[in-house]
Design a protein around this motif. Sequence first.
Motif, PDB file in Angstrom:
ATOM      1  N   LEU A  29       2.425 -21.563  27.643  1.00  0.00           N
ATOM      2  CA  LEU A  29       1.076 -21.304  28.147  1.00  0.00           C
ATOM      3  C   LEU A  29       0.138 -20.914  27.007  1.00  0.00           C
ATOM      4  CD1 LEU A  29       1.833 -19.369  31.457  1.00  0.00           C
ATOM      5  CD2 LEU A  29       0.748 -21.612  31.256  1.00  0.00           C
ATOM      6  N   ALA A  30       0.620 -20.056  26.120  1.00  0.00           N
ATOM      7  CA  ALA A  30      -0.208 -19.639  24.988  1.00  0.00           C
ATOM      8  C   ALA A  30      -0.527 -20.824  24.082  1.00  0.00           C
ATOM      9  CB  ALA A  30       0.499 -18.542  24.204  1.00  0.00           C
ATOM     10  N   ARG A  31       0.475 -21.657  23.814  1.00  0.00           N
ATOM     11  CA  ARG A  31       0.259 -22.823  22.945  1.00  0.00           C
ATOM     12  C   ARG A  31      -0.663 -23.848  23.606  1.00  0.00           C
ATOM     13  NH1 ARG A  31       1.846 -20.758  18.152  1.00  0.00           N
ATOM     14  NH2 ARG A  31       4.072 -20.295  18.040  1.00  0.00           N
ATOM     15  N   PRO A  51      -1.577 -15.961  28.953  1.00  0.00           N
ATOM     16  CA  PRO A  51      -0.503 -15.350  29.738  1.00  0.00           C
ATOM     17  C   PRO A  51      -0.255 -13.907  29.306  1.00  0.00           C
ATOM     18  CG  PRO A  51       0.457 -16.560  27.923  1.00  0.00           C
ATOM     19  CD  PRO A  51      -1.047 -16.665  27.765  1.00  0.00           C
ATOM     20  N   ILE A  52       0.422 -13.164  30.162  1.00  0.00           N
ATOM     21  CA  ILE A  52       0.949 -11.855  29.786  1.00  0.00           C
ATOM     22  C   ILE A  52       2.366 -11.768  30.336  1.00  0.00           C
ATOM     23  CG2 ILE A  52      -0.014 -10.684  31.831  1.00  0.00           C
ATOM     24  CD1 ILE A  52      -0.301  -8.176  30.012  1.00  0.00           C
ATOM     25  N   GLN A 100       5.502 -14.863  17.350  1.00  0.00           N
ATOM     26  CA  GLN A 100       4.758 -15.890  16.622  1.00  0.00           C
ATOM     27  C   GLN A 100       3.666 -16.525  17.484  1.00  0.00           C
ATOM     28  OE1 GLN A 100       7.635 -18.659  15.082  1.00  0.00           O
ATOM     29  NE2 GLN A 100       8.418 -17.240  13.540  1.00  0.00           N
ATOM     30  N   ALA A 101       3.920 -16.606  18.787  1.00  0.00           N
ATOM     31  CA  ALA A 101       2.926 -17.201  19.691  1.00  0.00           C
ATOM     32  C   ALA A 101       1.816 -16.222  20.052  1.00  0.00           C
ATOM     33  CB  ALA A 101       3.611 -17.696  20.962  1.00  0.00           C
ATOM     34  N   GLY A 102       1.996 -14.952  19.706  1.00  0.00           N
ATOM     35  CA  GLY A 102       0.965 -13.958  19.966  1.00  0.00           C
ATOM     36  C   GLY A 102       0.780 -13.623  21.433  1.00  0.00           C
ATOM     37  N   VAL A 103       1.850 -13.726  22.207  1.00  0.00           N
ATOM     38  CA  VAL A 103       1.753 -13.435  23.637  1.00  0.00           C
ATOM     39  C   VAL A 103       1.800 -11.924  23.867  1.00  0.00           C
ATOM     40  CG1 VAL A 103       2.845 -13.728  25.896  1.00  0.00           C
ATOM     41  CG2 VAL A 103       2.863 -15.613  24.244  1.00  0.00           C
TER      42      VAL A 103
END
Length: 305
Positions: free
Chosen positions: A26-28, A33-34, A77-80
């Motif tokens: 979702l982030a990419r 998202p959380i 790494q995705a910063g979620v």
Amino acid sequence: MSEGNKTYDAAIVGAGPAGVSCAIWLARLGLAPILIEAAEEVGGLCRSHPFRDDWNASLPGQTGPQVADNLACSLEQAGVPALFSRPVAAVRQLNGQFKVLMRGASESVLAHRLVLATGVRARMLPSSQNMQDAGQWPGVLTGPGAHVVAQDFQGKRVAVLGGGDNAFENALYVRERGARSVEVFARSVRAQQQFIRRFPAEAIYVGRHNIDAASLTVNGSRYDLLLVFYGWEPCIAFAESLSLRRTPRGFVATDAATAQASCPGVYAIGEVAQRMHPCVVTALADGVTAAKAIQAEAERATASA
């Protein structure tokens, strides 16, 4: 208070392989998202699986904790954004959105969609056999995992309850760990033949059995340990208000193509839905399926606004 007074595109409950996969995708894909997790860290059941996983073609030989560490690295790494040590108490629907309430805390999370990735827990001995507290009895081990590995089986008499793969794999493991005797008690045998063939046929008892956890007896015979492998049940008590449709085995029923549950805006992935054979690889794929479905739904909503 609401988490940062922000409404997320999706609140994902559960940070096992399925939940982490969904959150990262979702982030990419450009959504917000959380991730919400009851435990202190990423991994789900992987954290309690100390064995090598040679079924994962992309990461052969990795143990469960190593897989969990890889998931945590990918998530970072995705910063979620992720909330740990936050068991969810309830979910409320508010004007087409979902409010996720944390147990024992004043904070909450608001999101347009809810993803259930809370996994499963091992089924305990049924209360109908007067053993509703069997998991608390000394000498009763429920489900596979690190607690079985930590147990000393040397010279002990062990009864294994259950007829599936987990029961027979663990029965074989206990024999290799020096148990004096290991016997399997099952209503029916469903395990793979490769496991059944390796276990003595004379030590397999099929039918109904009288089990007493308090005295560690099966059919009147006493054992040092009872190992219970009665399958799994989904961890979704907090979502009962959503009245989600279930499968005959009690898991969350979903659309095959999208992982969407019977309640609009709710998705269920990984072992909580048992959509595919449960393993890390299929859980990761489930996360992708839900993420792409959420992306498509979000784009439709934007286009029609």
